[in-house]
Design a protein around this motif. Structure first.
Motif: not given
Length: 484
Positions: A453, A455, A478
């Motif tokens: 993912h 960041y 997220r």
């Protein structure tokens, strides 16, 4: 009362006590600061580090494994007094056969430090007893009930009412487990970010030693005796925090005690802190805990000391090797990400992100002629004309061609879509969220592929003089950015 009636009464008491104990064990919380310890493969931990939250912020077991081949775990609870340290030591030996046990001695400051005795006793009662069922647990309850100044009586530790809120969770599977072993790659360490500058307290000793709280001394001696019986090496530490003159006197007493018993004492609040370069002006996140930059420093010094003074088994033969390797990779990447999130220099930021083997970096801007020379070279932007530019790097390799379309750049990374359109009205989106700021020279998003993912979204202001701006992407955001 006849003999038969007496036997019935005794049997009733035993049954009642058994049912009460079982109910308390069922009702209590299963997640705790030691859940990750129970998830370690049996006999895979070389060093157990015991203490309070100071340990949690100061020592990274993952870095000890990565840099020194020493498997460690922090076995901690908040505001841990010395009697709890002793019983955690006993509990650790039920599952592991450590060569060395490190005990942080802040628990010896009971009644003399910035955390009042009453607060320590309340925290101990609230969260120190989520251990697996064994005689150690009951022994710890009985001992704690008369150890602290404000410790509750023994019967309060078997008080079902204290877990009244748990009835609503009875339908969940974990409610019924005797203990919940939950793997955590941080192994009792947490990354603390920031700095709370303070004045260095000096390293000279107090004029005379001060004996600590008597119950703390009693359980320190029990811990030393236990280590001797089990042929385990002890190492004492004191991690940095803001201390007072009484504590300085206790430090002197502890140093004399450690010397008399042949136990190394790494006091990072005094001389050892100066030796490794600990800086009170930038290394404390609050009055009692070090930040992650200082944790690197202290972990490295502890690892160096352990490696130099003891012999260690071959790490390739460790039964938990795969788990330790994975944990080390995740924690190292987390530290890398925190470094990147605090980096103000655009060139340094891009250079680190692009070269990282676990990162995907997507960068775009509306006018390549505005790029500083160093950044243009780093991004391989050779045609310095007033035109949009797009770049995608994966593990250091340029993957830009795979995402270019007539409308700009479209890239899917795991469950996220990144779209950059720098002609006309520039746009830089993840999912449906816009991150472009008018007037910026470029925007860049960094994905970590160990986590899968993004960041951080960083941007460079038009004048190129201001620090790089960061929009950290946290857990809740997220999920909002993820593709449905």
């Amino acid at each position: 009362m006849t003999k038969k009636e007496l036997l019935r009464f005794v049997a009733f008491l035993l049954i009642f006590a058994t049912v009460l104990s079982a109910t308390v064990l069922l009702m209590r919380e299963k997640y705790s600061t030691v859940s990750s310890f129970y998830a370690e493969p049996q006999n895979s931990v070389d060093v157990v580090i015991i203490g309070g939250s100071h340990v949690n912020s100061a020592f990274s077991p993952a870095l000890l494994w990565r840099d020194y081949g020493i498997a460690a775990h922090n076995m901690f609870c908040w505001n841990q007094p010395m009697w709890i340290s002793y019983f955690y030591f006993k509990e650790a030996l039920r599952f592991q056969q450590p060569k060395v046990v490190v005990i942080d001695l802040y628990g010896m400051m009971y009644g003399a430090s910035y955390i009042e005795a009453g607060s320590i006793d309340r925290d101990t009662y609230a969260q120190a007893f989520n251990l697996s069922w064994s005689p150690v647990l009951y022994e710890m309850m009985a001992a704690t009930s008369n150890a602290g100044v404000y410790s509750p009586p023994l019967q309060d530790y078997l008080n079902i009412a204290r877990y009244h809120y748990r009835w609503k969770q009875m339908g969940q599977p974990e409610f019924y487990r005797e203990r919940l072993a939950k793997h955590d790659p941080y192994q009792g360490f947490s990354i603390q970010v920031g700095a709370a500058p303070t004045v260095h307290r000096g390293s000279h000793d107090a004029p005379s030693p001060i004996r600590p709280y008597e119950k703390a001394v009693q359980y320190l001696e029990k811990a030393v005796a236990l280590a001797k019986r089990k042929d385990i090496q002890l190492v004492f530490t004191m991690t940095p925090y803001i201390f007072n003159e009484t504590e300085r006197g206790i430090y002197l007493w502890l140093k004399q005690y450690a010397d008399a018993n042949g136990i190394p004492f790494l006091n990072y609040n005094l001389g050892d802190g100066e030796r490794v370069g600990f800086d009170y002006a930038k290394d404390l996140v609050d009055q009692g805990h070090v930040n992650y930059e200082a944790a690197r420093l202290l972990t490295d010094d502890l690892g160096s000391f352990l490696r130099a003074n003891y012999s260690w088994p071959d790490p390739t033969e460790n039964p938990g090797r795969a788990q330790h390797d994975a944990a080390a990779a995740i924690v190292a990447q987390s530290l890398f990400a925190n470094d990147l999130l605090q980096e103000p220099d655009a060139f340094v930021y891009l250079e680190k992100a692009i070269s990282d083997k676990n990162s995907v970096v997507i960068c775009a801007g509306p006018d390549s002629s505005l790029l500083p020379d160093g950044i243009a070279a780093l991004l391989s932007v050779d045609n310095r004309v007033s035109a949009p530019f797009y770049r995608v790097f994966e593990g250091g390799a340029d993957r830009t061609a795979q995402g270019i379309t007539d409308q700009g750049l479209t890239v899917r990374v795991t469950d996220f879509h990144v779209r950059a359109q720098m002609g006309g009205n520039p746009a830089f989106t993840i999912g449906t969220t816009e991150f472009w700021k008018p007037g910026d020279v470029f925007a860049v998003v960094v994905f970590d592929m160990l986590w899968g993912h993004p960041y951080d979204v960083a941007s460079m202001p038009a004048d190129g003089q201001e620090p790089l701006g960061h929009d950290e992407i946290t857990g809740s955001e997220r999920e909002r950015l993820r593709d449905p």
